[in-house]
Design an enzyme around this catalytic site. Sequence first.
Site, mmCIF file in Angstrom:
data_model
loop_
_atom_site.group_PDB
_atom_site.id
_atom_site.type_symbol
_atom_site.label_atom_id
_atom_site.label_comp_id
_atom_site.label_asym_id
_atom_site.label_seq_id
_atom_site.Cartn_x
_atom_site.Cartn_y
_atom_site.Cartn_z
ATOM 1 N N LYS A 1 0.847 -1.200 0.000
ATOM 2 C CA LYS A 1 0.000 0.000 0.000
ATOM 3 C C LYS A 1 0.880 1.247 0.000
ATOM 4 C CE LYS A 1 -3.751 -2.505 2.149
ATOM 5 N NZ LYS A 1 -4.403 -2.962 3.370
ATOM 6 N N GLN A 48 -5.309 -1.800 9.521
ATOM 7 C CA GLN A 48 -4.977 -3.084 8.899
ATOM 8 C C GLN A 48 -5.474 -4.245 9.776
ATOM 9 O OE1 GLN A 48 -3.387 -3.499 5.801
ATOM 10 N NE2 GLN A 48 -3.901 -5.636 6.132
ATOM 11 N N ASP A 84 -11.590 2.294 3.565
ATOM 12 C CA ASP A 84 -11.823 0.850 3.425
ATOM 13 C C ASP A 84 -13.326 0.539 3.357
ATOM 14 O OD1 ASP A 84 -9.781 -0.929 3.053
ATOM 15 O OD2 ASP A 84 -9.261 -1.125 5.170
#
Length: 284
Positions: free
Chosen positions: A52, A96, A119
């Site tokens: 990322k 994460q 997200d």
Amino acid sequence: MSEIIDGKNLAKEIRESLKVEANKLKEKGIIPHLSVIMVGDDDASKVYVRNKSRACEEIGIEFKEYLLPNDTKQEELISLIEKLNKDKNVNGILLQSPIPKPLDIQEAFNTIDPKKDVDGFNPYNVGNLCIGQDGFIPCTPYGIMKMFEKYNIEIDGRKVAIIGRSNIVGKPMAQCMLAKNATVTICHSRTRELKKELKDADIIISAAGKRNMVTEDMVKDGVVIIDVGMNRNDEGKLCGDVDFEKLKEKASYITPVPGGVGPMTIAMLMSNVIKATKEQNNIK
Ligand code: NDP
């Protein structure tokens, strides 16, 4: 013989166009910023976060990583998210997963400002997806929808079987497919006749995380297969949920692992960061 969906190349195309958008923002004095929080030292997570970070660097998105120790307390995690919510320089926040067991990940997702929730896991964005309102779509299903668009694969009226019902992949995937008028079946570990459900499907999206889960005898000729799974084979090589070698002879379209869904997930995260930055700066 099927057409192999090249997620790697499509993801590259998307990143190129995002680079152009990031440059336009830069001309206005705006640098998009993504903050990533990682708790603990999960090896796979480290690789995902590194990928990322590389994508951000390529596009021109500022990237900041917060590495929290294994014994982080829930209040500490929540307080970091609240700090990032308030920080005007931060456009996107990503937590994460997985995080260590005692921590409540859903409470953490609930705390992320929906406008920075790149997200798409905050219930506000989950709800928007369910009722067809604009919001952040979780990156993996979003990337898969882009693949369908790019390859002109018909969804309307077709039968889709999704293996997996996680909040990250299976459920939002089902919503995306429903929004495109598919007839959707969600399969999971308690599904009684998986083979029957799959045999009936025009499109199969497998997100079980089990290698060789979908085999040649379970699908019909000409099926479209999207393999989300990320597993390791006996040689330690990355592989998906489906028997790719056999199924590529039977399917009309199929995604490989690696080089399929994975790179698209990261590209769509980048797209969500640019979207968040534009929206926070009232840029159309
Ligand atoms: P989860 O473990 O949260 O969900 C797995 C789902 O598969 C569950 O709903 C489970 O059912 C179902 N399942 C497991 N075994 C079976 C079975 N034998 N028959 C039917 N259903 C089964 O995983 P995620 O959704 O987070 O991820 C799924 C896979 O996708 C993983 O391999 C992950 O690494 C990969 N992944 C890949 C991404 C990418 O970018 N390529 C992004 C995100 C994930 P139940 O609910 O009943 O337990």
